[in-house]
Every structure is written in C-alpha cells, then in structure tokens.
Motif scaffolding. Structure first.
Motif, mmCIF file in Angstrom:
data_model
loop_
_atom_site.group_PDB
_atom_site.id
_atom_site.type_symbol
_atom_site.label_atom_id
_atom_site.label_comp_id
_atom_site.label_asym_id
_atom_site.label_seq_id
_atom_site.Cartn_x
_atom_site.Cartn_y
_atom_site.Cartn_z
ATOM 1 N N SER A 103 0.848 -1.147 0.140
ATOM 2 C CA SER A 103 -0.207 -0.019 -0.025
ATOM 3 C C SER A 103 0.735 1.272 0.059
ATOM 4 C CB SER A 103 -0.858 0.184 1.339
ATOM 5 O OG SER A 103 -0.255 0.102 2.496
ATOM 6 N N PRO A 139 1.290 0.481 -5.464
ATOM 7 C CA PRO A 139 0.921 -0.737 -4.346
ATOM 8 C C PRO A 139 0.188 -1.792 -5.209
ATOM 9 C CG PRO A 139 -0.808 1.167 -4.812
ATOM 10 C CD PRO A 139 0.509 1.599 -5.638
ATOM 11 N N ASP A 144 -3.308 -4.377 -0.686
ATOM 12 C CA ASP A 144 -3.513 -2.988 -0.153
ATOM 13 C C ASP A 144 -4.900 -2.912 0.542
ATOM 14 O OD1 ASP A 144 -5.187 -3.153 -2.522
ATOM 15 O OD2 ASP A 144 -4.669 -1.037 -3.178
#
Length: 158
Positions: A103, A139, A144
C-alpha cells in the motif's frame, strides 16, 4: 512482480497483523537477497515510545551489519506500506535496492483522513521524492485492501 515477490508481500501483511495483535501499528517488512531468499524481517515496534522503530529502518541497519554494498544494492525490501521519509532516507543512505510495497503513503493518508485520524507529525512523501533514484513498485491490488483493513482495526472501525 512474480510469485516470489507476492509471497514476500503476503509475509509483510502477516507481520503487520502480528504488530497489530501485539498492540502496535500495522507495518511489516522483509529484506530479500537478489535470488529472492528472505534474509531478515521485522514488524513495527513503536508502541513502547521509540517512533523510529519502523521495520524498514531496522532492516536498513541489519543490512549494513550483515551485507556488502553490492549485496545491499541487489536486494529488495518488501513492505506492507510505502516507506515514510525517515525509512526512505535510511534505505537510500545504506544503498538498498528495489522497494516493493503493498500500500502507498498516499493511500494511507487517505485512509487515515477517512477515519478521522489526525495527520502524523512527519509529512508523508512518495519514496522517490526522498530517494530520487529508487526503484519502486506498488501498491498491489488486493493486498492494499488487507492493509487498509488492519488500519481500520487499529483505529476501531473494523
């Protein structure tokens, strides 16, 4: 991104979950050699008051103590969340290679704002604003979302 990369990223999310279960903020990282072998891993350990105990920072220290400059340059740091500026700087100073994160800092900032969490005292920046030559990937869709769920749990909104 290949299966080895995804395996390491999944481990990062597991480490982030372990950090959360231990009463800490949910971040985890794995340092892998050029051949994909995991060399070291850590999770966030800031709950006791030392805000520098981020796993990426600890892995940078480990790398200096245990790897040659060439090995560091060929290594990859996998992490559940994009490096903060402190960790990105450590990464750049010790000459670590590629960074792969589940992320992004941009995602984290949006999630925290959505949850009503005050901004941190250090501004979030993309890694490449701190280390211009860094090779960065992320990401990663799906992972994520798992990291987002960990932050929701941390802030009591799961």
């Amino acid at each position: 991104m290949d299966d080895v990369d995804l395996r390491h990223l999944r481990r990062c999310v597991e480490l982030a979950s372990e950090a959360l279960e231990a009463g800490d903020e949910p971040f985890g990282s794995v340092l892998a050699a050029a051949d994909g072998t995991a060399l070291a891993e850590d999770r966030n350990r800031v709950a006791l008051g030392d805000r520098t105990r981020h796993p990426e920072f600890e892995l940078a220290r480990w790398a200096v103590a245990n790897m040659t400059p060439g090995e560091r340059a060929a290594a990859t740091v996998f992490t559940s969340g994009e490096h903060c500026p402190m960790c990105a700087a450590a990464h750049g100073w010790v000459g670590l290679g590629r960074i792969v994160y589940a992320s992004s800092s941009e995602q984290l900032a949006a999630w925290l704002a959505e949850l009503g969490v005050p901004a941190p005292p250090v501004r979030t920046l993309p890694i490449q604003e701190v280390v211009p030559g860094a090779v960065v990937e992320g990401p990663v869709p799906g992972l994520d979302d798992q990291v987002r769920d960990l932050h929701r749990r941390l802030h009591g909104t799961s």
